[in-house]
Design a protein around this motif. Structure first.
Motif, mmCIF file in Angstrom:
data_model
loop_
_atom_site.group_PDB
_atom_site.id
_atom_site.type_symbol
_atom_site.label_atom_id
_atom_site.label_comp_id
_atom_site.label_asym_id
_atom_site.label_seq_id
_atom_site.Cartn_x
_atom_site.Cartn_y
_atom_site.Cartn_z
ATOM 1 N N GLY A 105 -12.803 28.984 6.025
ATOM 2 C CA GLY A 105 -12.353 27.965 5.089
ATOM 3 C C GLY A 105 -11.586 28.548 3.932
ATOM 4 N N ARG A 106 -11.184 27.662 3.010
ATOM 5 C CA ARG A 106 -10.467 28.064 1.794
ATOM 6 C C ARG A 106 -11.422 28.003 0.614
ATOM 7 N NH1 ARG A 106 -4.335 25.772 1.752
ATOM 8 N NH2 ARG A 106 -4.711 26.101 -0.475
ATOM 9 N N PHE A 107 -11.324 29.040 -0.240
ATOM 10 C CA PHE A 107 -12.257 29.157 -1.352
ATOM 11 C C PHE A 107 -11.542 29.691 -2.588
ATOM 12 C CE2 PHE A 107 -14.448 29.845 2.630
ATOM 13 C CZ PHE A 107 -15.584 29.061 2.527
ATOM 14 N N ALA A 108 -12.196 29.511 -3.733
ATOM 15 C CA ALA A 108 -11.756 30.218 -4.937
ATOM 16 C C ALA A 108 -12.071 31.692 -4.739
ATOM 17 C CB ALA A 108 -12.467 29.668 -6.164
ATOM 18 N N PRO A 109 -11.130 32.580 -5.037
ATOM 19 C CA PRO A 109 -11.360 34.005 -4.758
ATOM 20 C C PRO A 109 -12.377 34.631 -5.696
ATOM 21 C CG PRO A 109 -9.299 33.712 -5.936
ATOM 22 C CD PRO A 109 -9.808 32.336 -5.629
ATOM 23 N N ALA A 120 -3.190 35.434 -8.319
ATOM 24 C CA ALA A 120 -3.095 34.951 -9.689
ATOM 25 C C ALA A 120 -4.160 33.885 -9.929
ATOM 26 C CB ALA A 120 -1.706 34.368 -9.936
ATOM 27 N N PRO A 121 -4.495 33.615 -11.194
ATOM 28 C CA PRO A 121 -5.459 32.546 -11.487
ATOM 29 C C PRO A 121 -5.002 31.233 -10.856
ATOM 30 C CG PRO A 121 -5.042 33.852 -13.451
ATOM 31 C CD PRO A 121 -4.055 34.315 -12.420
ATOM 32 N N GLY A 122 -5.930 30.552 -10.218
ATOM 33 C CA GLY A 122 -5.600 29.291 -9.563
ATOM 34 C C GLY A 122 -5.277 29.430 -8.087
ATOM 35 N N ASP A 123 -4.993 30.668 -7.630
ATOM 36 C CA ASP A 123 -4.739 30.891 -6.200
ATOM 37 C C ASP A 123 -6.038 30.705 -5.400
ATOM 38 O OD1 ASP A 123 -2.105 31.416 -6.639
ATOM 39 O OD2 ASP A 123 -2.272 33.597 -6.442
ATOM 40 N N GLU A 124 -5.875 30.363 -4.120
ATOM 41 C CA GLU A 124 -7.017 30.256 -3.226
ATOM 42 C C GLU A 124 -6.946 31.340 -2.156
ATOM 43 O OE1 GLU A 124 -8.694 25.775 -3.013
ATOM 44 O OE2 GLU A 124 -6.884 26.141 -1.829
#
Length: 238
Positions: A105-109, A120-124
């Motif tokens: 899945g996709r997550f906050a890093p 960068a901040p905000g990237d997933e």
């Protein structure tokens, strides 16, 4: 039992019983006391012979269950000079590669993923975590992280991550790997079908596109009894 160390003679008797099929894969050995009485040796001798066989992977001890004949493990010799996927490696050997999904899945890093992938901040980040299996034997736990910009839909990965990346023009061309020894935690050991605390190999890999951009950050755990990593070295002149 003739001359020579008693524990070695007892070890040889156990190995002979296995070779002749009197003991087969998964069979439980009698208790230490029973073996000592049957072989007319001390329990210390039995313990030393068993420990020697466990060290060589012929027997396996399971806490609270006893001592068992260990199923032979086919070792994989993996060269370090080529950047290939697990699926490609197993197919080249004629083995059937499978995966059991743990996370996709996709997550906050995490901070580690942000630094390793240059996010960068905000990237997933897209995470691909799975148990890698060859011919029904679990070999490795693979935890891969890829920028969601390069892999927006992790569900596209069915068998080979590299095949999906290549189809989208993001196949890595080089990588840096760090290999270290580790003792497997209980949850990882259970997935790999070994005992908690058994030896394993931890590999961290950062893979790059031709442009130099990081495409993959992978942390893998391999069974220590199943993998040999081989590097070819050349001697420089001068």
């Amino acid at each position: 039992m003739g001359s020579g160390p008693l524990y070695l003679k007892l070890r040889n008797r156990v190995e002979k019983a296995i070779d002749e099929g009197l003991l087969t894969d998964g069979d439980a050995l009698p208790s230490e006391r029973d073996i000592a009485e049957l072989a007319d040796v001390s329990r210390v001798t039995v313990r030393k012979a068993v420990q020697d066989l466990v060290k060589d992977g012929i027997l396996v001890q399971r806490h609270g269950s006893g001592t068992f004949v260990s199923k032979p493990v086919a070792r994989v010799e993996q060269p370090l000079s080529r950047l290939t996927s697990f699926t490609e490696d197993m197919t080249r050997r004629g083995w059937h590669a499978q995966s059991r999904w743990l996370t996709r899945g996709r997550f906050a890093p995490s901070p580690e993923e942000m630094v390793s992938l240059g996010l960068a901040p905000g990237d997933e980040v897209s995470r691909i975590e799975r148990l890698r299996i060859a011919d029904a034997m679990p070999l490795a736990i693979e935890r891969a992280s890829i920028s969601a910009q390069l892999l927006p839909d992790p569900d596209l990965v069915d068998v080979s991550l590299y095949a999906v990346l290549e189809a989208h023009g993001h196949r890595p061309v080089r990588a840096l790997q760090r290999i270290s020894a580790t003792n497997l935690r209980a949850e990882d050991a259970e997935l790999l079908g070994v005992e908690a605390g058994d030896a394993g190999l931890r590999i961290e890999r950062i893979s790059y596109l031709e442009s130099g951009r990081v495409v993959e950050f992978t942390r893998s755990l391999y069974r220590g009894d199943a993998y040999d990593f081989v590097a070819e070295l050349t001697i420089g002149k001068g």
